[in-house]
Enzyme design. Structure first.
Site, PDB file in Angstrom:
ATOM      1  N   THR A  58      -4.427   5.078   7.049  1.00 17.60           N
ATOM      2  CA  THR A  58      -3.364   4.674   6.127  1.00 17.60           C
ATOM      3  C   THR A  58      -2.414   5.830   5.861  1.00 17.60           C
ATOM      4  OG1 THR A  58      -4.774   3.043   5.075  1.00 17.60           O
ATOM      5  CG2 THR A  58      -2.963   3.885   3.757  1.00 17.60           C
TER       6      THR A  58
ATOM      7  N   GLU B  38      -6.788  -5.390   4.264  1.00 17.56           N
ATOM      8  CA  GLU B  38      -7.235  -4.096   3.752  1.00 17.56           C
ATOM      9  C   GLU B  38      -8.148  -4.280   2.542  1.00 17.56           C
ATOM     10  OE1 GLU B  38      -4.220  -1.350   2.574  1.00 17.56           O
ATOM     11  OE2 GLU B  38      -5.413   0.337   3.247  1.00 17.56           O
TER      12      GLU B  38
ATOM     13  N   TYR C 107      -8.707   0.753  -5.376  1.00 17.39           N
ATOM     14  CA  TYR C 107      -8.215  -0.606  -5.143  1.00 17.39           C
ATOM     15  C   TYR C 107      -7.725  -1.271  -6.417  1.00 17.39           C
ATOM     16  CZ  TYR C 107      -8.727  -0.520  -0.167  1.00 17.39           C
ATOM     17  OH  TYR C 107      -8.520  -0.221   1.158  1.00 17.39           O
TER      18      TYR C 107
ATOM     19  N   HIS D 277     -12.504   5.710  -3.513  1.00 12.06           N
ATOM     20  CA  HIS D 277     -11.501   4.854  -2.873  1.00 12.06           C
ATOM     21  C   HIS D 277     -11.690   3.385  -3.261  1.00 12.06           C
ATOM     22  CE1 HIS D 277      -7.981   4.484  -0.599  1.00 12.06           C
ATOM     23  NE2 HIS D 277      -8.497   3.686   0.316  1.00 12.06           N
TER      24      HIS D 277
ATOM     25  N   CYS E 206       0.866  -1.191   0.000  1.00 11.49           N
ATOM     26  CA  CYS E 206       0.000   0.000   0.000  1.00 11.49           C
ATOM     27  C   CYS E 206       0.899   1.237   0.000  1.00 11.49           C
ATOM     28  CB  CYS E 206      -0.893  -0.016   1.238  1.00 11.49           C
ATOM     29  SG  CYS E 206      -1.668   1.564   1.598  1.00 11.49           S
TER      30      CYS E 206
ATOM     31  N   CYS F 273      -4.858  -0.662  -6.909  1.00 12.28           N
ATOM     32  CA  CYS F 273      -3.538  -0.965  -6.324  1.00 12.28           C
ATOM     33  C   CYS F 273      -3.368  -2.467  -6.123  1.00 12.28           C
ATOM     34  CB  CYS F 273      -3.371  -0.228  -5.007  1.00 12.28           C
ATOM     35  SG  CYS F 273      -4.523  -0.778  -3.707  1.00 12.28           S
TER      36      CYS F 273
ATOM     37  N   CYS G   8      -3.356   7.494  -2.057  1.00 11.70           N
ATOM     38  CA  CYS G   8      -4.670   7.593  -2.721  1.00 11.70           C
ATOM     39  C   CYS G   8      -5.751   8.177  -1.818  1.00 11.70           C
ATOM     40  CB  CYS G   8      -5.143   6.231  -3.199  1.00 11.70           C
ATOM     41  SG  CYS G   8      -3.852   5.049  -3.409  1.00 11.70           S
TER      42      CYS G   8
ATOM     43  N   GLU H  65      -0.664   1.843   9.190  1.00 15.55           N
ATOM     44  CA  GLU H  65      -1.895   2.472   9.652  1.00 15.55           C
ATOM     45  C   GLU H  65      -1.686   2.958  11.076  1.00 15.55           C
ATOM     46  OE1 GLU H  65      -2.304  -0.392   7.723  1.00 15.55           O
ATOM     47  OE2 GLU H  65      -3.156   0.760   6.075  1.00 15.55           O
TER      48      GLU H  65
HETATM   49 FE1  SF4 Z   1      -3.237   1.844  -0.038  1.00 13.29          FE
HETATM   50 FE2  SF4 Z   1      -4.498   0.851  -2.147  1.00 13.29          FE
HETATM   51 FE3  SF4 Z   1      -5.837   2.357  -0.321  1.00 13.29          FE
HETATM   52 FE4  SF4 Z   1      -4.033   3.418  -2.020  1.00 13.29          FE
HETATM   53  S1  SF4 Z   1      -5.998   2.442  -2.536  1.00 13.29           S
HETATM   54  S2  SF4 Z   1      -4.237   3.846   0.143  1.00 13.29           S
HETATM   55  S3  SF4 Z   1      -2.500   1.815  -2.136  1.00 13.29           S
HETATM   56  S4  SF4 Z   1      -4.896   0.341  -0.019  1.00 13.29           S
HETATM   57 FE    FE Z   2      -7.161   1.599   1.894  1.00 19.54          FE
END
Ligand code: SF4
Ligand code: FE
Length: 483
Positions: free
Chosen positions: A191, A446, A296, A292, A100, A298, A104, A257
């Site tokens: 985060t 997460e 994801y 958000h 992570c 990510c 974001c 976190e």
């Molecule tokens: Fe972390 Fe993914 Fe959330 Fe971005 S979207 S803060 S990389 S978990």
């Molecule tokens: Fe997150």
């Protein structure tokens, strides 16, 4: 300075005076702490990558305020193309960091506020939107990392904010002054909080009139007086304190976190973006959550890393030609690319809001996130299947280096004679890190609970599906007449 480098970002964090506690002690030096440092390096990568020509198109954008080039993490989406690039940027960074990368949440908070401050002004004649744009210009100009803080501790889940026996279970306004407001409460699971210059607070759920003091949104410097951070633990975190790097798996990057406590914190009016407009709390939550859930993307990038690790270990073990291994790798890719479809689809189907900001398609963003609560677990299960039990019975790096045990481990833990045992060990440790260790926080738990737990998406899906249209289609085909 509109585009910082990773080194400049790190230097800027050194200027902050954060109050951080970990393992029962206040940290004197956050930036160099070995447990926190990998997470800082992951955020620093969002800065460095913006300077790489091959990533420039995804990592940067043109500010709609100033026309200047900004890091995409501070940009307000001006088109569907911007939204698609955001999804692609998430995958790229997930693949580059294997964790992570935290930035974001701030991007999503900025975009959600760009929509909702405008809508509040239209309904109530307030002036939040111009105030927000001024703040946004500051964030863009200084290329800041913002923590988007939404999740309250929530206390007794059966009670609304104003009925909680402890009123601080939801962050709320405790004093209204001429020059601003004073707030008290906390935000949980934050985060990247310790790697942020700014903290942007939003309400955690829809509110009604009696909860109006809880309908508050604002931004503060992360080291504003009264803000206290308590670092969260991660499985295997203290491996980062050991000598050597191999046992960490991913030794460069990580996430973190923290619980963020607001102990009677003053917020000047120019940084308040919602104050008692309880009728817009739900809209802000929905917009932030949809963005958000798109973020994801990510996990697709982290999935790329895990699939690459699984294929590598199969080759090291000389099992890569077995048909069931090939099939498992195909399945992992199928699941991962299905996730990619979701985050691209919700972006491609985005729509322009009255403020001019492009929002993702909320239904598809929720469907995407619902898949994210499941598929990474299956991808992780398959990776562990391919890796074999050695992933969790492997002795330590120290034992490999010890003259007493090293030769035995070299001899008995070698598979392919051409592959050094240390390489086999490293890739197994990476799979361990992603599925059981520090990075499993980001890749698995997460994926389950971040951006809202699975049930939150199911509620949204049930609300947004056009069921009448589906029924009409079915009834028409079999000749059921409309009443
Ligand atoms: Fe972390 Fe993914 Fe959330 Fe971005 S979207 S803060 S990389 S978990
Ligand atoms: Fe997150």
């Amino acid at each position: 300075m509109t585009l910082m480098t990773g080194a400049q970002y790190e230097a800027s964090l050194r200027e902050l005076n954060l109050v951080v506690y970990m393992f029962g002690k206040r940290l004197a030096n956050v930036v160099d702490d070995p447990i926190i440092r990998p997470s800082l390096q992951a955020v620093a990568h969002t800065y460095d990558l913006a300077h790489r020509p091959e990533a420039e198109d995804l990592m940067t954008a043109t500010s709609h305020l100033t026309g200047r080039k900004v890091n995409r993490f501070t940009h307000i989406h001006q088109s569907r193309d911007d939204l698609v690039k955001k999804s692609k940027m998430g995958r790229l960074l997930g693949r580059e960091t294997g964790c992570c990368f935290q930035r974001c949440v701030g991007l999503d908070a900025l975009n959600a506020l760009s929509i909702v401050t405008y809508d509040i002004d239209q309904a109530h004649g307030t002036e939040y939107h111009p105030r927000f744009l001024k703040y946004l210009a500051y964030v863009q100009e200084n290329d800041l990392t913002c923590d988007g803080a939404m999740t309250d501790p929530k206390g007794d889940r059966s009670l609304p904010p104003h009925q909680q026996p402890d009123p601080d279970q939801y962050l709320h306004v405790v004093e209204k002054r001429k020059d601003g407001i004073v707030v008290r409460g906390a935000k949980a699971h934050q985060t990247g909080a310790l790697n942020s210059h700014e903290i942007i607070v939003m309400p955690t759920s829809a509110m009604r009139e009696p909860d109006r003091d809880y309908a508050v949104s604002f931004a503060l410097p992360s080291d504003a007086p009264g803000i206290v951070y308590i670092m969260g633990r991660q499985s295997c975190d203290t491996r980062k304190l050991e000598e050597g790097l191999m046992d960490r798996g991913n030794f460069l990057f990580g996430g973190h976190e923290a619980l963020v406590v607001f102990d009677n914190v003053f917020v000047p009016w120019e940084r308040v973006f919602m104050f008692q407009e309880y009728d817009f709390a739900g809209a802000l939550v929905e917009k932030f959550a949809a963005y958000h859930r798109q973020s994801y993307a990510c996990k697709v990038g982290v999935g790329d890393v895990l699939i690459g690790a699984a294929q590598t270990v199969a080759e090291y073990n000389r099992t890569e030609k077995a048909s069931h291994i090939k099939d498992k790798i195909i399945e992992m890719n199928h699941l991962n690319e299905t996730l990619y479809c979701g985050c691209i689809a919700c972006a491609s189907e985005g729509q322009k809001e009255p403020s001019g900001t492009y929002a993702v398609n909320t239904l598809l963003a929720n469907v995407h996130k619902q898949n994210v609560t499941r598929f990474p677990y299956e991808i992780a299960r398959l990776a562990q299947d391919i890796a074999g039990g050695l992933m969790v019975t492997l002795p330590s790096e120290q034992d490999f280096k010890s003259p007493a045990t090293g030769p035995w481990l070299e001899k008995y833990l070698r598979a392919d004679q051409q592959i050094p045992t240390a390489h086999r060990m490293r890739i197994l440790r990476l799979i361990e890190n992603l599925t059981l260790g520090t990075a499993a926080v980001g890749y698995l738990t997460e994926s389950m609970h971040g951006a809202g737990s699975p049930q939150a998406q199911r509620i949204m899906i049930s609300r947004l599906i056009n069921m009448k249209e589906k029924q009409k289609a079915a009834q028409k085909l079999c000749g059921i007449e409309e009443e």
